[in-house]
Design a protein around this motif. Sequence first.
Motif, PDB file in Angstrom:
ATOM      1  N   UNK A   8       0.845  -1.202   0.000  1.00 19.27           N
ATOM      2  CA  UNK A   8       0.000   0.000   0.000  1.00 19.27           C
ATOM      3  C   UNK A   8       0.877   1.247   0.000  1.00 19.27           C
ATOM      4  N   UNK A   9       0.493   2.242  -0.768  1.00 26.95           N
ATOM      5  CA  UNK A   9       1.242   3.497  -0.825  1.00 26.95           C
ATOM      6  C   UNK A   9       0.286   4.668  -0.637  1.00 26.95           C
ATOM      7  N   UNK A  10       0.857   5.829  -0.474  1.00 31.46           N
ATOM      8  CA  UNK A  10       0.059   7.050  -0.381  1.00 31.46           C
ATOM      9  C   UNK A  10      -0.767   7.165   0.886  1.00 31.46           C
ATOM     10  N   UNK A  11      -0.325   6.550   1.969  1.00 28.60           N
ATOM     11  CA  UNK A  11      -1.085   6.614   3.215  1.00 28.60           C
ATOM     12  C   UNK A  11      -1.310   8.065   3.610  1.00 28.60           C
ATOM     13  N   UNK A  12      -2.553   8.390   3.931  1.00 27.17           N
ATOM     14  CA  UNK A  12      -2.898   9.742   4.391  1.00 27.17           C
ATOM     15  C   UNK A  12      -4.096   9.663   5.318  1.00 27.17           C
ATOM     16  N   UNK A  13      -4.205  10.645   6.179  1.00 23.06           N
ATOM     17  CA  UNK A  13      -5.355  10.688   7.091  1.00 23.06           C
ATOM     18  C   UNK A  13      -6.600  11.039   6.302  1.00 23.06           C
ATOM     19  N   UNK A  14      -7.664  10.360   6.619  1.00 18.52           N
ATOM     20  CA  UNK A  14      -8.940  10.616   5.972  1.00 18.52           C
ATOM     21  C   UNK A  14      -9.372  12.056   6.206  1.00 18.52           C
ATOM     22  N   UNK A  15      -9.980  12.653   5.198  1.00 19.70           N
ATOM     23  CA  UNK A  15     -10.489  14.019   5.353  1.00 19.70           C
ATOM     24  C   UNK A  15     -11.707  14.045   6.271  1.00 19.70           C
ATOM     25  N   UNK A  16     -12.257  12.882   6.585  1.00 17.13           N
ATOM     26  CA  UNK A  16     -13.409  12.803   7.472  1.00 17.13           C
ATOM     27  C   UNK A  16     -13.009  12.361   8.878  1.00 17.13           C
ATOM     28  N   UNK A  17     -11.745  12.500   9.208  1.00 21.52           N
ATOM     29  CA  UNK A  17     -11.250  12.166  10.539  1.00 21.52           C
ATOM     30  C   UNK A  17     -11.838  13.132  11.564  1.00 21.52           C
ATOM     31  N   UNK A  18     -12.217  12.607  12.722  1.00 21.45           N
ATOM     32  CA  UNK A  18     -12.772  13.429  13.800  1.00 21.45           C
ATOM     33  C   UNK A  18     -11.715  13.583  14.888  1.00 21.45           C
ATOM     34  N   UNK A  19     -10.936  14.657  14.811  1.00 18.97           N
ATOM     35  CA  UNK A  19      -9.842  14.871  15.759  1.00 18.97           C
ATOM     36  C   UNK A  19     -10.348  14.949  17.200  1.00 18.97           C
ATOM     37  N   UNK A  20     -11.451  15.640  17.399  1.00 16.79           N
ATOM     38  CA  UNK A  20     -11.940  15.826  18.762  1.00 16.79           C
ATOM     39  C   UNK A  20     -12.426  14.524  19.389  1.00 16.79           C
ATOM     40  N   UNK A  21     -12.757  13.547  18.583  1.00 19.58           N
ATOM     41  CA  UNK A  21     -13.216  12.261  19.089  1.00 19.58           C
ATOM     42  C   UNK A  21     -12.096  11.220  19.089  1.00 19.58           C
ATOM     43  N   UNK A  23     -10.827   9.764  16.624  1.00 21.73           N
ATOM     44  CA  UNK A  23     -11.242   8.714  15.692  1.00 21.73           C
ATOM     45  C   UNK A  23     -10.567   8.949  14.347  1.00 21.73           C
ATOM     46  N   UNK A  24      -9.282   8.658  14.290  1.00 19.36           N
ATOM     47  CA  UNK A  24      -8.494   8.935  13.094  1.00 19.36           C
ATOM     48  C   UNK A  24      -8.224   7.651  12.321  1.00 19.36           C
ATOM     49  N   UNK A  25      -8.425   7.707  11.024  1.00 21.09           N
ATOM     50  CA  UNK A  25      -8.061   6.592  10.162  1.00 21.09           C
ATOM     51  C   UNK A  25      -7.200   7.100   9.020  1.00 21.09           C
ATOM     52  N   UNK A  26      -6.352   6.203   8.515  1.00 20.35           N
ATOM     53  CA  UNK A  26      -5.534   6.490   7.355  1.00 20.35           C
ATOM     54  C   UNK A  26      -5.990   5.592   6.215  1.00 20.35           C
ATOM     55  N   UNK A  27      -5.835   6.095   5.006  1.00 20.11           N
ATOM     56  CA  UNK A  27      -6.215   5.360   3.812  1.00 20.11           C
ATOM     57  C   UNK A  27      -4.993   5.271   2.905  1.00 20.11           C
ATOM     58  N   UNK A  28      -4.735   4.087   2.373  1.00 17.86           N
ATOM     59  CA  UNK A  28      -3.652   3.862   1.423  1.00 17.86           C
ATOM     60  C   UNK A  28      -4.183   3.063   0.249  1.00 17.86           C
ATOM     61  N   UNK A  39      -4.915   5.275  12.849  1.00 18.98           N
ATOM     62  CA  UNK A  39      -3.780   6.171  13.045  1.00 18.98           C
ATOM     63  C   UNK A  39      -3.151   5.982  14.418  1.00 18.98           C
ATOM     64  N   UNK A  40      -3.941   5.669  15.424  1.00 20.05           N
ATOM     65  CA  UNK A  40      -3.431   5.547  16.791  1.00 20.05           C
ATOM     66  C   UNK A  40      -2.462   4.380  16.967  1.00 20.05           C
ATOM     67  N   UNK A  41      -2.384   3.483  16.006  1.00 15.87           N
ATOM     68  CA  UNK A  41      -1.508   2.323  16.122  1.00 15.87           C
ATOM     69  C   UNK A  41      -0.163   2.536  15.425  1.00 15.87           C
ATOM     70  N   UNK A  42       0.229   3.775  15.212  1.00 18.82           N
ATOM     71  CA  UNK A  42       1.455   4.099  14.477  1.00 18.82           C
ATOM     72  C   UNK A  42       2.709   3.489  15.108  1.00 18.82           C
ATOM     73  N   UNK A  43       2.702   3.275  16.417  1.00 16.05           N
ATOM     74  CA  UNK A  43       3.902   2.775  17.092  1.00 16.05           C
ATOM     75  C   UNK A  43       4.080   1.260  16.968  1.00 16.05           C
ATOM     76  N   UNK A  44       3.042   0.556  16.535  1.00 16.54           N
ATOM     77  CA  UNK A  44       3.160  -0.893  16.379  1.00 16.54           C
ATOM     78  C   UNK A  44       4.048  -1.220  15.181  1.00 16.54           C
ATOM     79  N   UNK A  45       4.774  -2.336  15.230  1.00 13.24           N
ATOM     80  CA  UNK A  45       5.523  -2.766  14.046  1.00 13.24           C
ATOM     81  C   UNK A  45       4.546  -3.045  12.899  1.00 13.24           C
TER      82      UNK A  45
END
Length: 68
Positions: A8-21, A23-28, A39-45
């Motif tokens: 997968x390439x081009x990973x980016x945060x969804x434009x519909x991410x709810x920062x205040x909640x 609830x962040x997702x990335x799409x690739x 997005x919250x799992x960035x530290x996992x291998x």
Amino acid sequence: MTTWHENMTGWHKSTYTHWEENACVEVGTAPGLVGIRDTKQWALPDESRPILVLPAESFAALLEHLGR
């Protein structure tokens, strides 16, 4: 064997991410496919970080159903 993270390439945060909640997702993408990850799992291998992989048509249908 390659992983989805390598394919997968081009990973980016969804434009519909709810920062205040927090609830962040990335799409690739890969040819004909779309990956969704938390997005919250960035530290996992990468090999243990889950990705939901959908055919591009199914991802488009999901967005339509959700009323994007």
